[in-house]
Design a protein around this motif. Sequence first.
Motif, PDB file in Angstrom:
ATOM      1  N   GLY A   1       0.888  -1.119   0.120  1.00 44.29           N
ATOM      2  CA  GLY A   1       0.056  -0.051   0.090  1.00 44.29           C
ATOM      3  C   GLY A   1       0.764   1.257  -0.004  1.00 44.29           C
ATOM      4  N   GLU A   2       2.058   1.164  -0.303  1.00 47.99           N
ATOM      5  CA  GLU A   2       2.984   2.369  -0.101  1.00 47.99           C
ATOM      6  C   GLU A   2       3.519   2.562  -1.728  1.00 47.99           C
ATOM      7  OE1 GLU A   2       6.115   2.582   2.790  1.00 47.99           O
ATOM      8  OE2 GLU A   2       4.917   0.982   3.801  1.00 47.99           O
ATOM      9  N   ALA A   3       2.576   3.077  -2.839  1.00 47.61           N
ATOM     10  CA  ALA A   3       2.957   3.151  -3.890  1.00 47.61           C
ATOM     11  C   ALA A   3       3.695   4.248  -4.122  1.00 47.61           C
ATOM     12  CB  ALA A   3       1.629   3.288  -4.846  1.00 47.61           C
ATOM     13  N   ALA A   4       4.722   4.212  -4.840  1.00 43.39           N
ATOM     14  CA  ALA A   4       5.768   5.045  -5.071  1.00 43.39           C
ATOM     15  C   ALA A   4       6.774   4.854  -6.219  1.00 43.39           C
ATOM     16  CB  ALA A   4       6.651   5.476  -3.910  1.00 43.39           C
ATOM     17  N   ILE A   5       7.135   6.001  -6.779  1.00 46.68           N
ATOM     18  CA  ILE A   5       8.132   5.888  -8.057  1.00 46.68           C
ATOM     19  C   ILE A   5       9.259   6.652  -7.775  1.00 46.68           C
ATOM     20  CG2 ILE A   5       7.049   7.229  -9.423  1.00 46.68           C
ATOM     21  CD1 ILE A   5       7.894   5.369 -11.784  1.00 46.68           C
ATOM     22  N   ASN A   6      10.627   6.225  -7.864  1.00 43.77           N
ATOM     23  CA  ASN A   6      11.767   7.202  -7.845  1.00 43.77           C
ATOM     24  C   ASN A   6      12.069   7.521  -9.133  1.00 43.77           C
ATOM     25  OD1 ASN A   6      11.688   6.399  -4.938  1.00 43.77           O
ATOM     26  ND2 ASN A   6      13.954   5.705  -5.283  1.00 43.77           N
ATOM     27  N   LEU A   7      12.224   8.901  -9.194  1.00 39.99           N
ATOM     28  CA  LEU A   7      12.670   9.718 -10.667  1.00 39.99           C
ATOM     29  C   LEU A   7      13.669  10.526 -10.547  1.00 39.99           C
ATOM     30  CD1 LEU A   7       9.049  10.178 -11.451  1.00 39.99           C
ATOM     31  CD2 LEU A   7      10.280   8.557 -12.484  1.00 39.99           C
ATOM     32  N   LYS A   8      14.568  10.572 -11.565  1.00 44.89           N
ATOM     33  CA  LYS A   8      15.447  11.697 -11.745  1.00 44.89           C
ATOM     34  C   LYS A   8      15.022  13.012 -12.025  1.00 44.89           C
ATOM     35  CE  LYS A   8      20.382  11.865 -12.935  1.00 44.89           C
ATOM     36  NZ  LYS A   8      21.595  11.227 -13.523  1.00 44.89           N
ATOM     37  N   ALA A   9      15.561  14.280 -11.555  1.00 43.35           N
ATOM     38  CA  ALA A   9      15.127  15.275 -11.601  1.00 43.35           C
ATOM     39  C   ALA A   9      16.398  16.273 -11.616  1.00 43.35           C
ATOM     40  CB  ALA A   9      14.034  15.974 -10.756  1.00 43.35           C
ATOM     41  N   ASN A  10      15.969  17.527 -12.575  1.00 45.38           N
ATOM     42  CA  ASN A  10      17.156  18.497 -12.414  1.00 45.38           C
ATOM     43  C   ASN A  10      17.009  19.014 -10.905  1.00 45.38           C
ATOM     44  OD1 ASN A  10      17.332  21.673 -12.075  1.00 45.38           O
ATOM     45  ND2 ASN A  10      18.443  21.282 -13.991  1.00 45.38           N
ATOM     46  N   PRO A  11      18.328  19.062 -10.298  1.00 41.35           N
ATOM     47  CA  PRO A  11      18.257  19.637  -9.044  1.00 41.35           C
ATOM     48  C   PRO A  11      17.362  20.731  -8.553  1.00 41.35           C
ATOM     49  CG  PRO A  11      20.515  19.090  -9.503  1.00 41.35           C
ATOM     50  CD  PRO A  11      19.651  19.113 -11.068  1.00 41.35           C
ATOM     51  N   GLU A  12      17.320  21.754  -9.306  1.00 44.38           N
ATOM     52  CA  GLU A  12      16.594  23.072  -9.071  1.00 44.38           C
ATOM     53  C   GLU A  12      15.125  22.412  -8.816  1.00 44.38           C
ATOM     54  OE1 GLU A  12      19.143  23.282 -11.547  1.00 44.38           O
ATOM     55  OE2 GLU A  12      20.306  23.993  -9.996  1.00 44.38           O
ATOM     56  N   TYR A  13      14.854  21.943 -10.083  1.00 41.63           N
ATOM     57  CA  TYR A  13      13.297  21.414 -10.247  1.00 41.63           C
ATOM     58  C   TYR A  13      13.040  20.387  -9.041  1.00 41.63           C
ATOM     59  CZ  TYR A  13       9.242  19.727 -12.590  1.00 41.63           C
ATOM     60  OH  TYR A  13       7.743  19.266 -13.005  1.00 41.63           O
ATOM     61  N   ALA A  14      13.924  19.585  -8.693  1.00 41.63           N
ATOM     62  CA  ALA A  14      13.795  18.564  -7.730  1.00 41.63           C
ATOM     63  C   ALA A  14      13.227  19.248  -6.567  1.00 41.63           C
ATOM     64  CB  ALA A  14      14.858  17.669  -7.420  1.00 41.63           C
ATOM     65  N   ILE A  15      14.018  20.332  -5.871  1.00 43.59           N
ATOM     66  CA  ILE A  15      13.614  21.099  -4.705  1.00 43.59           C
ATOM     67  C   ILE A  15      12.392  21.725  -4.954  1.00 43.59           C
ATOM     68  CG2 ILE A  15      14.272  23.175  -3.482  1.00 43.59           C
ATOM     69  CD1 ILE A  15      17.316  22.241  -4.138  1.00 43.59           C
ATOM     70  N   GLU A  16      12.009  22.219  -6.172  1.00 46.27           N
ATOM     71  CA  GLU A  16      10.565  22.981  -6.430  1.00 46.27           C
ATOM     72  C   GLU A  16       9.457  21.995  -6.250  1.00 46.27           C
ATOM     73  OE1 GLU A  16       8.151  24.832 -10.371  1.00 46.27           O
ATOM     74  OE2 GLU A  16      10.475  25.188 -10.009  1.00 46.27           O
ATOM     75  N   LEU A  17       9.682  20.840  -6.854  1.00 50.85           N
ATOM     76  CA  LEU A  17       8.726  19.845  -6.575  1.00 50.85           C
ATOM     77  C   LEU A  17       8.340  19.441  -5.322  1.00 50.85           C
ATOM     78  CD1 LEU A  17       9.776  17.548  -9.583  1.00 50.85           C
ATOM     79  CD2 LEU A  17       7.335  18.565  -9.522  1.00 50.85           C
ATOM     80  N   ARG A  18       9.384  19.273  -4.451  1.00 53.12           N
ATOM     81  CA  ARG A  18       9.267  18.765  -2.889  1.00 53.12           C
ATOM     82  C   ARG A  18       8.801  19.915  -2.097  1.00 53.12           C
ATOM     83  NH1 ARG A  18      15.784  17.303  -2.680  1.00 53.12           N
ATOM     84  NH2 ARG A  18      15.562  15.775  -4.257  1.00 53.12           N
ATOM     85  N   GLU A  19       8.976  21.218  -2.759  1.00 54.15           N
ATOM     86  CA  GLU A  19       8.268  22.617  -1.792  1.00 54.15           C
ATOM     87  C   GLU A  19       6.856  22.563  -2.247  1.00 54.15           C
ATOM     88  OE1 GLU A  19      10.734  25.685  -3.043  1.00 54.15           O
ATOM     89  OE2 GLU A  19      12.337  25.138  -1.220  1.00 54.15           O
TER      90      GLU A  19
ATOM     91  N   TYR B   1      13.301  10.704 -17.726  1.00 52.73           N
ATOM     92  CA  TYR B   1      13.997  10.071 -18.994  1.00 52.73           C
ATOM     93  C   TYR B   1      14.634  11.251 -19.619  1.00 52.73           C
ATOM     94  CZ  TYR B   1      13.605   8.082 -23.658  1.00 52.73           C
ATOM     95  OH  TYR B   1      14.071   7.442 -24.732  1.00 52.73           O
ATOM     96  N   LYS B   2      14.215  12.193 -19.861  1.00 52.51           N
ATOM     97  CA  LYS B   2      15.040  13.319 -20.585  1.00 52.51           C
ATOM     98  C   LYS B   2      16.211  13.736 -19.925  1.00 52.51           C
ATOM     99  CE  LYS B   2      10.979  15.810 -22.631  1.00 52.51           C
ATOM    100  NZ  LYS B   2      10.054  16.781 -22.463  1.00 52.51           N
ATOM    101  N   MET B   3      16.154  13.706 -18.577  1.00 53.89           N
ATOM    102  CA  MET B   3      17.329  14.097 -17.708  1.00 53.89           C
ATOM    103  C   MET B   3      18.402  12.947 -17.910  1.00 53.89           C
ATOM    104  SD  MET B   3      17.272  16.973 -15.972  1.00 53.89           S
ATOM    105  CE  MET B   3      18.752  16.335 -14.877  1.00 53.89           C
TER     106      MET B   3
END
Length: 122
Positions: free
Chosen positions: A47-65, A104-106
Amino acid sequence: MDIEQIRSYCLNKKGVTEEFPFDEHTLVFKVLGKMYALISLKKWEEGEAAINLKANPEYAIELRETYHNIRAGYHMNKKHWNTVYLQETELHPDLVKSLIDHSYKMVVQGMTKKMQSKLEEL
């Protein structure tokens, strides 16, 4: 999105394969041998559905916020990877697809020109 929708979406990208390089529970999607998405099937079944995905470092922080269910990558390089928890609140499928596309693009952008040319030929 359910796991089969995510799996299908990931596999429909050019040059992608799926493997279990770590154990029988961790499904990894690779483009020309480079990881771009990981799913713990064991956690998904629990029941812990999750996926790990790569991200541009700045975008990664923006998404987390912006999204409380997107956090620094679990067991991954926290600068470059996010874990997207799908069970906590339903993220719009278009956002999930966009995050998969970005990952994928990263990975493709980080490849050598030779590998990128090989991918274009597929």
